[in-house]
Design a protein around this motif. Structure first.
Motif, PDB file in Angstrom:
ATOM      1  N   VAL A 322       0.868  -1.086   0.253  1.00  0.00           N
ATOM      2  CA  VAL A 322      -0.045  -0.082  -0.015  1.00  0.00           C
ATOM      3  C   VAL A 322       0.732   1.387   0.039  1.00  0.00           C
ATOM      4  O   VAL A 322       1.719   1.479   0.813  1.00  0.00           O
ATOM      5  CB  VAL A 322      -0.853   0.069   1.398  1.00  0.00           C
ATOM      6  N   GLU A 323       0.594   2.045  -0.959  1.00  0.00           N
ATOM      7  CA  GLU A 323       1.354   3.475  -0.894  1.00  0.00           C
ATOM      8  C   GLU A 323       0.146   4.609  -0.913  1.00  0.00           C
ATOM      9  O   GLU A 323      -0.888   4.337  -1.365  1.00  0.00           O
ATOM     10  CB  GLU A 323       2.131   3.551  -2.196  1.00  0.00           C
ATOM     11  N   ILE A 324       0.622   5.500  -0.103  1.00  0.00           N
ATOM     12  CA  ILE A 324      -0.372   6.738  -0.457  1.00  0.00           C
ATOM     13  C   ILE A 324       0.587   8.055  -0.443  1.00  0.00           C
ATOM     14  O   ILE A 324       1.545   8.237   0.114  1.00  0.00           O
ATOM     15  CB  ILE A 324      -1.104   7.095   1.191  1.00  0.00           C
ATOM     16  N   VAL A 334       4.070  16.017  -3.116  1.00  0.00           N
ATOM     17  CA  VAL A 334       4.246  16.713  -1.762  1.00  0.00           C
ATOM     18  C   VAL A 334       4.938  15.878  -0.778  1.00  0.00           C
ATOM     19  O   VAL A 334       6.253  16.049  -0.221  1.00  0.00           O
ATOM     20  CB  VAL A 334       3.318  17.443  -1.156  1.00  0.00           C
ATOM     21  N   LYS A 335       4.344  14.639  -0.768  1.00  0.00           N
ATOM     22  CA  LYS A 335       5.027  13.704   0.036  1.00  0.00           C
ATOM     23  C   LYS A 335       4.596  12.143  -0.147  1.00  0.00           C
ATOM     24  O   LYS A 335       3.455  12.038  -0.561  1.00  0.00           O
ATOM     25  CB  LYS A 335       4.728  13.988   1.557  1.00  0.00           C
ATOM     26  N   GLN A 336       5.622  11.337   0.047  1.00  0.00           N
ATOM     27  CA  GLN A 336       4.931   9.915   0.129  1.00  0.00           C
ATOM     28  C   GLN A 336       4.854   9.592   1.398  1.00  0.00           C
ATOM     29  O   GLN A 336       5.624   9.366   2.516  1.00  0.00           O
ATOM     30  CB  GLN A 336       6.006   9.056  -0.418  1.00  0.00           C
ATOM     31  N   LEU A 337       3.504   9.584   1.834  1.00  0.00           N
ATOM     32  CA  LEU A 337       2.923   9.285   3.306  1.00  0.00           C
ATOM     33  C   LEU A 337       3.180   7.867   3.648  1.00  0.00           C
ATOM     34  O   LEU A 337       3.480   7.597   5.053  1.00  0.00           O
ATOM     35  CB  LEU A 337       1.747   9.838   3.512  1.00  0.00           C
ATOM     36  N   SER A 348      -5.101   3.176   9.340  1.00  0.00           N
ATOM     37  CA  SER A 348      -5.044   4.706   9.079  1.00  0.00           C
ATOM     38  C   SER A 348      -3.596   5.356   9.403  1.00  0.00           C
ATOM     39  O   SER A 348      -2.734   4.472   9.845  1.00  0.00           O
ATOM     40  CB  SER A 348      -5.946   5.217  10.226  1.00  0.00           C
ATOM     41  N   ILE A 349      -3.369   6.460   8.562  1.00  0.00           N
ATOM     42  CA  ILE A 349      -2.290   6.990   8.827  1.00  0.00           C
ATOM     43  C   ILE A 349      -2.591   8.578   8.936  1.00  0.00           C
ATOM     44  O   ILE A 349      -3.508   9.144   8.401  1.00  0.00           O
ATOM     45  CB  ILE A 349      -1.347   6.959   7.650  1.00  0.00           C
ATOM     46  N   ASP A 355       5.770  18.603   3.916  1.00  0.00           N
ATOM     47  CA  ASP A 355       6.328  18.042   2.860  1.00  0.00           C
ATOM     48  C   ASP A 355       7.304  16.704   3.097  1.00  0.00           C
ATOM     49  O   ASP A 355       7.566  16.621   4.359  1.00  0.00           O
ATOM     50  CB  ASP A 355       6.576  19.121   1.900  1.00  0.00           C
ATOM     51  N   GLU A 356       7.847  16.393   1.876  1.00  0.00           N
ATOM     52  CA  GLU A 356       8.852  15.189   2.259  1.00  0.00           C
ATOM     53  C   GLU A 356       9.987  15.722   3.137  1.00  0.00           C
ATOM     54  O   GLU A 356      10.235  14.997   4.159  1.00  0.00           O
ATOM     55  CB  GLU A 356       9.387  14.938   0.872  1.00  0.00           C
TER      56      GLU A 356
END
Length: 386
Positions: A322-324, A334-337, A348-349, A355-356
């Motif tokens: 899973v990637e968000i 903006v960011k890979q969460l 949940s996250i 940002d990154e």
């Protein structure tokens, strides 16, 4: 000039599958919408609808659908009044303010002014969906060369000015007596929406097909169809279909201004397809009501708007990678969460609005995208307000 340039820049940026949704004749199978998506729409959406007579086909059809579904039409077996709607959402109904703005989107600049006045009223602060219909003006605006300046560009500007609101574009009704301009105008709207990843309710396409998928190249808004532009009347597809099917089983009688009940039936089905899509339903994924996949597609964040943090929630039906990702409105990452192998279940996250490198981002609209095993499953938007 700078204002127009801003619109062009914002709307020529594309991220696959972010906002482009076309609700047309292929989105009229009401039996495919899961109960969970209907309920999510009623929980999430606060809709304002501006229209005149042709546009009432949507809401008259939606009103008739309540009793039709209660009676088991089309084999539906939902809880009683699941398709109920009213202004305010009382009793667990969908919150839809009918005739929220006066006139229709053919009256420029009235429709723009009405929209701004409505959204600027604190009493309407919860409204997150605006939808306008046409009556008979789309052909004339195309012929006059003003369809862009009096509809498409103002809609795009409203999306910029009110980023927390989803604006639904719409084609006009079909018009056999101005066939060339009508078809060109509606195609211009479609092309704009596809190019710019917006949401389109294709009113004209719904009027061009019967429930069996038969296409009528030269239809009129009352469902008459002709041999050609100048050829003879061949019949009325709605009346023919109604006469060969069973009322209250295959279709239902309801108001349908300028047209036949079956037309409004299909407009109602497509409307609920639209509401479910806006609430996060992905019709390309098969849904089992007993499966956790429903929650996977209904990707959400809370609170929204938020400051300074928001929790993004989702679920997966099997162990998956899973990637968000977080994007700004320009489509820039903006960011890979998140990037993890996760077990089946709910997850949940928290996004801290950074940002990154960890720097706080500015106020504005952001997009969060859920990838499962390398495939984009859903993209939603959130609003950071500082």
């Amino acid at each position: 000039m700078k204002r127009i340039l801003l619109i062009v820049l914002l709307f020529t940026i594309t991220i696959s599958a972010i906002f482009a949704e076309i609700i047309d004749h292929s989105c009229t199978d009401i039996t495919q919408i899961p109960e969970s998506a209907i309920n999510q729409a009623k929980a999430d959406l606060h809709i304002a609808y501006g229209h005149t007579s042709h546009g009432s086909q949507l809401t008259d059809g939606m009103s008739g659908l309540v009793g039709f579904a209660n009676g088991g039409g089309l084999g539906l077996s939902f809880p009683t009044d699941i398709f109920a709607w009213n202004n305010g959402g009382a009793g667990g109904a969908l919150d839809l303010h009918d005739y929220a703005m006066s006139g229709d989107c053919g009256y420029y600049p009235q429709w723009v002014n009405e929209t701004e006045t409505y959204l600027n009223n604190p009493a309407n602060s919860d409204v997150n969906v605006i939808i306008w219909s046409w009556c008979g003006q789309v052909d004339d605006k195309y012929a006059a060369g003003t369809l862009g300046s009096e509809y498409l560009i103002p809609m795009a500007q409203l999306e910029i000015d009110y980023p927390e609101v989803t604006f639904i574009y719409m084609t006009g009704h079909v018009d056999h007596w101005d066939d060339a301009n009508n078809k060109a105008a509606n195609q211009m709207v479609r092309d704009f929406c596809i190019t710019n990843n917006t949401i389109l309710y294709d009113f004209a396409a719904i009027e061009s097909y019967d429930p069996d998928g038969t296409f009528f190249e030269f239809p009129h808004d009352n469902c008459d169809y002709y041999e050609s532009v100048s050829g003879p009347l061949l019949g009325n597809w709605a009346i023919e279909w109604q006469n060969s099917h069973t009322v209250n089983v295959d279709w239902y009688d309801c108001g349908s201004a300028h047209s036949e009940p079956l037309n409004a039936n299909r407009k109602a089905y497509a409307s609920w397809w639209l509401w479910a899509i806006l609430a996060g339903w992905n019709p390309s994924v098969s849904v089992n009501e007993d499966s956790i996949i429903d929650k996977e597609i209904l990707l959400t964040n809370h609170p929204n708007p938020f400051n300074p943090t928001t929790t993004i929630s989702f679920a997966i039906q099997s162990e998956s990678n899973v990637e968000i990702y977080i994007y700004n409105i320009k489509g820039q990452k903006v960011k890979q969460l998140l990037s993890n192998q996760l077990s089946v279940g709910q997850h949940s996250i928290i996004w801290n609005g950074d940002d990154e490198p960890g720097k706080a981002v500015s106020s504005g609209v952001y997009l969060y995208k859920l990838n499962i095993n390398g495939k984009t499953e859903a993209v939603k938007k959130c609003l950071l307000l500082k």
